[in-house]
Motif scaffolding. Structure first.
Motif, short mmCIF file in Angstrom:
data_model
loop_
_atom_site.label_atom_id
_atom_site.label_comp_id
_atom_site.label_asym_id
_atom_site.label_seq_id
_atom_site.Cartn_x
_atom_site.Cartn_y
_atom_site.Cartn_z
N ALA A 232 -2.83 6.71 -7.59
CA ALA A 232 -1.87 6.99 -7.97
C ALA A 232 -0.85 6.55 -7.31
N VAL A 233 -0.92 6.79 -5.53
CA VAL A 233 -0.38 7.23 -5.16
C VAL A 233 -0.45 5.94 -4.38
N ARG A 234 -1.19 4.83 -4.21
CA ARG A 234 -1.38 3.29 -3.85
C ARG A 234 -0.53 2.50 -5.24
N THR A 235 -0.20 3.18 -6.21
CA THR A 235 0.48 2.55 -6.93
C THR A 235 2.06 2.84 -7.23
N ALA A 236 2.53 4.14 -6.57
CA ALA A 236 4.06 4.43 -6.40
C ALA A 236 4.09 4.16 -5.31
N ALA A 237 4.14 4.30 -4.34
CA ALA A 237 4.65 3.40 -3.19
C ALA A 237 4.70 1.98 -3.29
N ALA A 238 3.30 0.95 -4.13
CA ALA A 238 3.62 -0.01 -4.27
C ALA A 238 5.29 -0.71 -4.96
N ASP A 239 5.51 0.30 -6.53
CA ASP A 239 6.16 0.53 -7.26
C ASP A 239 7.62 0.52 -7.10
N LEU A 240 7.63 1.77 -5.45
CA LEU A 240 8.69 1.81 -4.68
C LEU A 240 9.30 0.97 -3.68
N GLY A 241 8.32 0.05 -3.21
CA GLY A 241 8.80 -0.55 -2.06
C GLY A 241 8.19 0.35 -0.93
#
Length: 345
Positions: free
Chosen positions: A47-56
């Motif tokens: 979830a953390v990696r996904t959030a980081a990727a989505d936010l750039g």
């Protein structure tokens, strides 16, 4: 009329990532610093990696390096840049390094497998560790003197000079030579020539020992060893000498690598002999060259990218105080068209 100002675009922070993932900033730091194993669940880490990727979101690596006291850079020392095997080792190491926010500097030893000089004014301040591929530990004296963690690839794990190596990553080279020799014996070959590398290194010594061990178990075999530099021209000349020597002609040439095998095939062609009808040829490495030859080369496939992957993973484990994986990487015999039963056994 005034044009409404666009809101300023802000750079996402770790707090933004934490808010989007529904976790604390400490959890974000653990996950993105790859220190979450055993402390954060795989689902939360994803979830953390996904959030980081989505936010750039991109971590501030400079600030992070200052906090950790690290440069997040590894040095990969290889004997040569012209050999495809080492390029593939680098690709594997770089891929694993990138997954952990590290970079890899590639450095060819100026004298092949000879002593490698420190390429930096102070490697200690420029690097976190050193990975050395297919080199004797004694050749790395200058770099060993820096006190940096050293991971040795494809090298003698029992070398007394290698006592300060933090880890070794090796291929099962002996098994590869046992397999290819057994393949030739199974076809009926008994007169063999070993076209051996003239390079004095552990990996080629292992091949010679494994070849001799396999032949000792089969009565009626003969073996002649001819050494060659690792280039096609030298291999062609060495193979020509072996094929035209007095006495019965060998029925198979077993070569220490694919480049030597290419030279052997050229020698046979120039002597008017056919591969594999008159003489079988085998290689070692499974470079792109193996399928460029006609007929295509029977050889031993070495997973070079995995060597680089494992080497970088071993260095990361040492830096984090974990025990690296020390099991040998398996190799594969790839049977193609340069081997067949001897015409006159």
């Amino acid at each position: 009329m005034t044009t409404p100002a666009h809101p300023a675009r802000t750079t996402p922070t770790s707090r933004d990532v934490a808010r989007a993932a529904g976790v604390s900033q400490a959890t974000v730091s653990l996950v993105l610093g790859d220190k979450w194993h055993g402390r954060v669940s795989p689902r939360t880490a994803a979830a953390v990696r996904t959030a980081a990727a989505d936010l750039g979101y991109r971590p501030n690596q400079a600030a992070r390096s200052l906090r950790l006291g690290r440069t997040r850079t590894a040095l990969l020392v290889v004997p040569a840049l012209t050999n495809e095997f080492f390029a593939r080792v680098y690709a594997g190491a770089a891929a694993t390094a990138a997954e952990h926010g590290f970079g890899v500097v590639l450095y060819p030893s100026p004298d092949g497998i000879g002593p490698a000089r420190d390429p930096f004014a102070s490697a200690r301040t420029a690097l976190d560790g050193v990975i050395a591929s297919s080199m004797a530990t004694g050749a790395l004296g200058a770099l060993r003197g820096t006190g940096l963690p050293l991971v040795m690839l494809d090298s003698d794990p029992h070398d007394p000079a290698g006592g300060d190596a933090a880890a070794h990553v090796n291929l099962d080279i002996a098994d590869g030579m046992h397999r290819v020799t057994g393949h030739l014996l199974g076809l009926g070959h008994r007169r063999l020539v070993h076209l051996a590398s003239a390079v004095d290194s552990w990996t080629f010594d292992v091949r010679a020992r494994a070849l001799a061990e396999t032949l000792r178990a089969t009565p009626g075999t003969t073996l002649r060893t001819v050494r060659s530099a690792l280039d096609v021209h030298s291999a062609r000349e060495a193979a020509t000498r072996a094929l035209t020597a007095p006495g019965p002609r060998p029925t198979a040439l077993i070569c220490d690598d694919d480049i030597l095998a290419a030279g052997a095939c050229k020698a046979l062609h120039r002597l008017g002999l056919r591969v594999p009808d008159d003489v079988s040829v085998t290689g070692f490495d499974d470079l792109a060259l193996a399928t460029a030859l006609e007929p295509e080369l029977t050889t031993v496939r070495l997973p070079a990218e995995q060597v680089g992957n494992r080497g970088m993973a071993a260095l990361l484990a040492v830096l984090e105080g974990r025990t690296p994986d020390s099991t040998d990487l398996p190799v594969t015999l790839v049977v193609r068209d340069t081997t067949a039963a001897p015409a006159h056994p």
